[in-house]
Design a protein around this motif. Structure first.
Motif, PDB file in Angstrom:
ATOM      1  N   GLN A 291       6.008  12.687  10.433  1.00  0.00           N
ATOM      2  CA  GLN A 291       6.820  11.930   9.473  1.00  0.00           C
ATOM      3  C   GLN A 291       5.960  10.893   8.763  1.00  0.00           C
ATOM      4  O   GLN A 291       6.076  10.703   7.551  1.00  0.00           O
TER       5      GLN A 291
ATOM      6  N   GLN B 235       6.419  14.534  16.101  1.00  0.00           N
ATOM      7  CA  GLN B 235       7.333  14.415  14.959  1.00  0.00           C
ATOM      8  C   GLN B 235       7.158  13.067  14.251  1.00  0.00           C
ATOM      9  O   GLN B 235       7.179  12.988  13.027  1.00  0.00           O
ATOM     10  N   GLN B 236       6.974  11.993  15.049  1.00  0.00           N
ATOM     11  CA  GLN B 236       6.757  10.666  14.456  1.00  0.00           C
ATOM     12  C   GLN B 236       5.486  10.662  13.615  1.00  0.00           C
ATOM     13  O   GLN B 236       5.477  10.123  12.503  1.00  0.00           O
TER      14      GLN B 236
ATOM     15  N   ARG C 173       8.505  14.663  20.391  1.00  0.00           N
ATOM     16  CA  ARG C 173       9.039  13.509  19.654  1.00  0.00           C
ATOM     17  C   ARG C 173       7.894  12.702  19.030  1.00  0.00           C
ATOM     18  O   ARG C 173       7.968  12.287  17.872  1.00  0.00           O
TER      19      ARG C 173
ATOM     20  N   ILE D 202       3.346   4.008  13.024  1.00  0.00           N
ATOM     21  CA  ILE D 202       4.419   4.487  13.918  1.00  0.00           C
ATOM     22  C   ILE D 202       4.712   3.480  15.025  1.00  0.00           C
ATOM     23  O   ILE D 202       5.492   3.759  15.928  1.00  0.00           O
TER      24      ILE D 202
END
Length: 161
Positions: A76, A72-73, A69, A96
């Motif tokens: 992104q 992924q942050q 997770r 983030i």
């Protein structure tokens, strides 16, 4: 499914599942050319060629990088960096919402499975120096110079002027 693409940073292997690009690998040992066999691989190859030609500044491909997770942050946040923009690991940690995660951001950046398209090469040290890059600092330097309009390709390998 995969295809290979030769470019100014060497040969790339583009790997996809039926719906998205899942990896792009820099190949240090060239493999036999493998042409794109699906519309998605064809589109990914076309967009990367356009990027290397300087006519594409933003990718529009379905992506499915596998990671935690947190990773992924980070990935992104990397996709929000504009063409030619450079930032530090600290800036990504701030973006983030996790300002103490600078080293973890660096680790996630280094595990980016879709380089170039997810532009981890745009992250540099707080002092403005190039820092680690899974594809090698020579490639990172070439990509940054390319986006600044300064890249030169010699012998199909990344070289800086």
């Amino acid at each position: 499914m995969y295809c290979t693409l030769s470019g100014p940073c060497g040969q790339l292997k583009i790997i996809a599942d039926p719906n998205a690009i899942v990896r792009i690998d820099f190949l240090d040992q060239p493999e036999p050319e493998q042409p794109a066999t699906t519309p998605l691989l064809s589109e990914a190859s076309a967009q990367l060629k356009a990027y290397f030609a300087g006519s594409l500044h933003s990718f529009s491909l379905p992506l499915a990088p596998k990671g935690t997770r947190f990773q992924q942050q980070v990935w992104q946040a990397l996709q929000q960096l504009a063409y030619g923009e450079r930032c530090s690991y600290r800036e990504i940690a701030l973006r983030i919402g996790n300002p103490l995660a600078v080293r973890a951001v660096g680790a996630a950046n280094g595990r980016n499975p879709i380089p170039i398209v997810i532009p981890c090469h745009r992250v540099i040290g707080a002092n403005g120096k190039l820092t680690g890059y899974a594809g090698g600092l020579e490639r990172k330097d070439w990509l940054l110079r390319h986006e600044a309009g300064l890249a030169a390709s010699i012998g199909g390998r990344a070289r800086s002027r």
